[in-house]
Design a protein around this motif. Structure first.
Motif, PDB file in Angstrom:
ATOM      1  N   ARG A  13      42.808  23.833  46.790  1.00 46.02           N
ATOM      2  CA  ARG A  13      44.004  24.665  46.926  1.00 46.02           C
ATOM      3  C   ARG A  13      43.690  26.103  46.522  1.00 46.02           C
ATOM      4  NH1 ARG A  13      49.565  23.409  46.813  1.00 46.02           N
ATOM      5  NH2 ARG A  13      50.875  25.107  46.056  1.00 46.02           N
ATOM      6  N   THR A  14      42.987  26.251  45.412  1.00 47.57           N
ATOM      7  CA  THR A  14      42.608  27.598  44.947  1.00 47.57           C
ATOM      8  C   THR A  14      41.626  28.252  45.917  1.00 47.57           C
ATOM      9  OG1 THR A  14      42.956  26.984  42.639  1.00 47.57           O
ATOM     10  CG2 THR A  14      41.526  28.865  43.065  1.00 47.57           C
ATOM     11  N   VAL A  15      40.643  27.484  46.400  1.00 47.23           N
ATOM     12  CA  VAL A  15      39.656  28.034  47.346  1.00 47.23           C
ATOM     13  C   VAL A  15      40.346  28.523  48.609  1.00 47.23           C
ATOM     14  CG1 VAL A  15      37.695  27.439  48.817  1.00 47.23           C
ATOM     15  CG2 VAL A  15      37.769  26.639  46.448  1.00 47.23           C
ATOM     16  N   LEU A  16      41.258  27.718  49.154  1.00 47.83           N
ATOM     17  CA  LEU A  16      41.965  28.109  50.365  1.00 47.83           C
ATOM     18  C   LEU A  16      42.828  29.345  50.136  1.00 47.83           C
ATOM     19  CD1 LEU A  16      42.589  27.426  53.292  1.00 47.83           C
ATOM     20  CD2 LEU A  16      44.404  25.912  52.492  1.00 47.83           C
ATOM     21  N   LEU A  17      43.508  29.392  48.966  1.00 45.91           N
ATOM     22  CA  LEU A  17      44.340  30.558  48.661  1.00 45.91           C
ATOM     23  C   LEU A  17      43.501  31.818  48.564  1.00 45.91           C
ATOM     24  CD1 LEU A  17      47.072  31.778  47.794  1.00 45.91           C
ATOM     25  CD2 LEU A  17      46.474  31.168  45.440  1.00 45.91           C
ATOM     26  N   VAL A  18      42.348  31.738  47.878  1.00 47.61           N
ATOM     27  CA  VAL A  18      41.487  32.911  47.725  1.00 47.61           C
ATOM     28  C   VAL A  18      40.973  33.385  49.081  1.00 47.61           C
ATOM     29  CG1 VAL A  18      39.270  33.695  46.795  1.00 47.61           C
ATOM     30  CG2 VAL A  18      40.829  32.378  45.352  1.00 47.61           C
ATOM     31  N   ILE A  19      40.561  32.463  49.939  1.00 50.16           N
ATOM     32  CA  ILE A  19      40.034  32.849  51.252  1.00 50.16           C
ATOM     33  C   ILE A  19      41.110  33.522  52.098  1.00 50.16           C
ATOM     34  CG2 ILE A  19      39.126  31.940  53.420  1.00 50.16           C
ATOM     35  CD1 ILE A  19      37.670  29.807  51.825  1.00 50.16           C
ATOM     36  N   VAL A  20      42.294  32.921  52.138  1.00 50.05           N
ATOM     37  CA  VAL A  20      43.370  33.486  52.968  1.00 50.05           C
ATOM     38  C   VAL A  20      43.775  34.866  52.467  1.00 50.05           C
ATOM     39  CG1 VAL A  20      45.783  33.188  53.635  1.00 50.05           C
ATOM     40  CG2 VAL A  20      44.224  31.239  53.690  1.00 50.05           C
ATOM     41  N   VAL A  21      43.952  35.016  51.143  1.00 56.34           N
ATOM     42  CA  VAL A  21      44.365  36.309  50.592  1.00 56.34           C
ATOM     43  C   VAL A  21      43.262  37.349  50.768  1.00 56.34           C
ATOM     44  CG1 VAL A  21      44.984  37.510  48.456  1.00 56.34           C
ATOM     45  CG2 VAL A  21      45.973  35.275  48.969  1.00 56.34           C
ATOM     46  N   GLY A  65      40.889  41.340  44.490  1.00 57.85           N
ATOM     47  CA  GLY A  65      42.199  40.883  44.041  1.00 57.85           C
ATOM     48  C   GLY A  65      42.400  39.402  44.310  1.00 57.85           C
ATOM     49  N   ALA A  66      41.880  38.949  45.477  1.00 55.47           N
ATOM     50  CA  ALA A  66      41.979  37.522  45.798  1.00 55.47           C
ATOM     51  C   ALA A  66      41.138  36.691  44.829  1.00 55.47           C
ATOM     52  CB  ALA A  66      41.522  37.281  47.239  1.00 55.47           C
ATOM     53  N   VAL A  67      39.952  37.201  44.473  1.00 56.81           N
ATOM     54  CA  VAL A  67      39.094  36.492  43.521  1.00 56.81           C
ATOM     55  C   VAL A  67      39.784  36.373  42.161  1.00 56.81           C
ATOM     56  CG1 VAL A  67      36.884  36.541  42.306  1.00 56.81           C
ATOM     57  CG2 VAL A  67      36.999  37.183  44.729  1.00 56.81           C
ATOM     58  N   ALA A  68      40.508  37.430  41.773  1.00 59.20           N
ATOM     59  CA  ALA A  68      41.208  37.398  40.475  1.00 59.20           C
ATOM     60  C   ALA A  68      42.261  36.297  40.415  1.00 59.20           C
ATOM     61  CB  ALA A  68      41.853  38.756  40.198  1.00 59.20           C
ATOM     62  N   LEU A  69      42.738  35.856  41.589  1.00 61.48           N
ATOM     63  CA  LEU A  69      43.763  34.801  41.606  1.00 61.48           C
ATOM     64  C   LEU A  69      43.231  33.458  41.098  1.00 61.48           C
ATOM     65  CD1 LEU A  69      45.541  35.556  45.009  1.00 61.48           C
ATOM     66  CD2 LEU A  69      46.358  36.064  42.705  1.00 61.48           C
ATOM     67  N   ILE A  70      41.919  33.341  40.974  1.00 60.84           N
ATOM     68  CA  ILE A  70      41.353  32.099  40.429  1.00 60.84           C
ATOM     69  C   ILE A  70      41.894  31.835  39.025  1.00 60.84           C
ATOM     70  CG2 ILE A  70      39.204  30.975  39.700  1.00 60.84           C
ATOM     71  CD1 ILE A  70      37.771  32.484  41.935  1.00 60.84           C
ATOM     72  N   TRP A  71      42.128  32.915  38.275  1.00 62.64           N
ATOM     73  CA  TRP A  71      42.614  32.783  36.886  1.00 62.64           C
ATOM     74  C   TRP A  71      44.120  33.046  36.782  1.00 62.64           C
ATOM     75  CZ3 TRP A  71      38.191  35.543  38.293  1.00 62.64           C
ATOM     76  CH2 TRP A  71      36.985  34.953  37.917  1.00 62.64           C
ATOM     77  N   ARG A  72      44.851  32.833  37.879  1.00 59.29           N
ATOM     78  CA  ARG A  72      46.280  33.160  37.918  1.00 59.29           C
ATOM     79  C   ARG A  72      47.103  32.309  36.943  1.00 59.29           C
ATOM     80  NH1 ARG A  72      44.754  29.902  41.873  1.00 59.29           N
ATOM     81  NH2 ARG A  72      46.061  28.137  42.532  1.00 59.29           N
TER      82      ARG A  72
END
Length: 406
Positions: A13-21, A65-72
């Motif tokens: 889920r996190t990987v897909l979110l980071v790629i899309v963003v 910014g998308a990479v930073a979402l890993i630690w959201r």
């Protein structure tokens, strides 16, 4: 792939979110720079020189910014502030919108307003075009709408979680109450059985003991006195065993050691008691028989086989001679497993009449032996009747070695 179909804690889920963003921010950054070059707000790279560097690195900063979402989830405030700055520097705000939504979803407080103010402030300093009041107002309204939507979703999720937790607690409480009610019913039934046994068997056995004691005192001869003494001692022993059973039914004093005889070492005394009662019984153990390593459950089962066999002889063939044999065999093919064999055989009755019996003793004995993976055989023979039990077991020392090896 649909994000909604993935588990909340799934790393995909996190990987897909980071790629899309990341893809969305890179595209948005490139589009913003291209539109700025068309409108003249972004200078021509051939004539701007070093000033073009901040526009050139914008698409590179966009996916950070998308990479930073890993630690959201772990650092929501830091991630929101970081994506606000990176969004203004890269002219793309997809990552910031997601981080702001998640921050407001977690808790709507002054941090949300601070992050919005930070985003507008950095946009004013490094934006492609000067930030006018009308554009700033639209930005504030848009970011406030994202925050409100996030807060609404967060509150809805917390309400749903609270409701699910409440339902789960109710289900667990109902299960506990059901188990408690079942236990109460079971104990009540066991207490009822104990009361019935006490009011019938215990009173009658006490009466037998008292009458036997009176007969022993007033006996006309020594043989009658001896028989009365045996009856009295047997009645007292039966009362002791009955009290033990009643204690188990009432779940009282279960920590105490059993008072009734119930092991291989008690078989000779059992045979002696029946001989005193007039039954011709002989106990013949295997020469050199040792009880070392025999589990207690197996020993108790062997005692019950001897007890049931001699009782049936006394009931159905009181004048017959009975022999109890006990043998122990070790199996070479089955590793450390051994086998205990106990047999009760008797000859034909000479003159005694068979006493009535319900046959439940052998049924219960067969169930006991079957629980130990053994077998029980009984039936008439050419010279009388035979009861034979085979009980496999693993010596306790070998069992401990097996468990230690495992």
């Amino acid at each position: 792939m649909n994000i909604k179909t993935l588990p909340i804690g799934s790393p995909w889920r996190t990987v897909l979110l980071v790629i899309v963003v990341a893809v969305a921010d890179v595209l948005l950054s490139a589009i913003s720079i291209g539109l700025g070059m068309d409108s003249g707000s972004v200078p021509d790279p051939e004539h701007s020189g070093i000033e073009w560097i901040r526009f050139a690195i914008a698409p590179i900063l966009a996916p950070l910014g998308a990479v930073a979402l890993i630690w959201r989830h772990r650092f929501p405030k830091t991630v929101a502030a970081t994506t606000a700055v990176l969004g203004a520097l890269s002219f793309s705000f997809t990552g910031f919108f997601v981080a702001l939504f998640l921050l407001a979803k977690r808790r709507l407080d002054w941090w949300v307003a601070a992050v919005i103010a930070l985003s507008l402030g950095v946009e004013t300093l490094v934006g492609i075009e000067p930030l006018t009041w009308d554009v700033a107002l639209v930005g504030v309204v848009g970011l406030a709408a994202i925050s409100a939507w996030g807060a609404y979703r967060g509150q809805k999720g917390r309400t749903l979680d609270s409701r699910m937790l409440s339902l789960r607690e109710r289900a667990e409480l109902a299960e506990v109450e059901r188990a408690a009610e079942t236990e109460r019913s079971r104990l009540a039934e066991r207490h009822r059985i104990a009361r019935e046994m006490h009011d019938t068997l215990a009173h009658r056995m006490s009466l037998v003991a008292v009458q036997a004691a009176a007969l022993q005192v007033d006996a006309p001869d020594a043989d009658t006195a001896h028989a009365a003494r045996v009856i009295r001692e047997t009645a007292h022993a039966a009362l002791g065993e009955l009290r033990e059973v009643l204690g188990v039914l009432r779940e009282k004093e279960t920590a105490q050691a059993p008072t009734a005889p119930s092991g291989i070492a008690d078989i000779p005394a059992l045979a002696d008691q029946w001989r005193q009662a007039g039954v011709a019984v002989e106990y013949v153990p295997q020469p050199g028989l040792t009880t070392d390593g025999i589990p207690d459950a197996v020993g108790r089962a062997a005692f019950r086989v001897a007890q049931e066999g001699i009782t049936n002889v006394a009931r159905h063939a009181p004048e017959a001679r009975a022999t109890v044999t006990l043998e122990r065999y070790s199996s070479e093919s089955n590793g450390p497993e051994s086998e205990l064999r106990i047999t009760v055989v008797n000859g034909p009755s000479v003159s005694g009449d068979a006493a009535p019996g319900a046959g439940r003793g052998l049924i219960g004995l067969a169930e006991r032996i079957r629980l130990l993976a053994g077998s029980l055989e009984h039936g008439p023979t050419t010279s009388g009747f035979e009861l034979k039990a085979r009980i496999p077991f693993t010596p306790q020392a070998d069992q401990q070695n097996i468990e230690a090896t495992s």
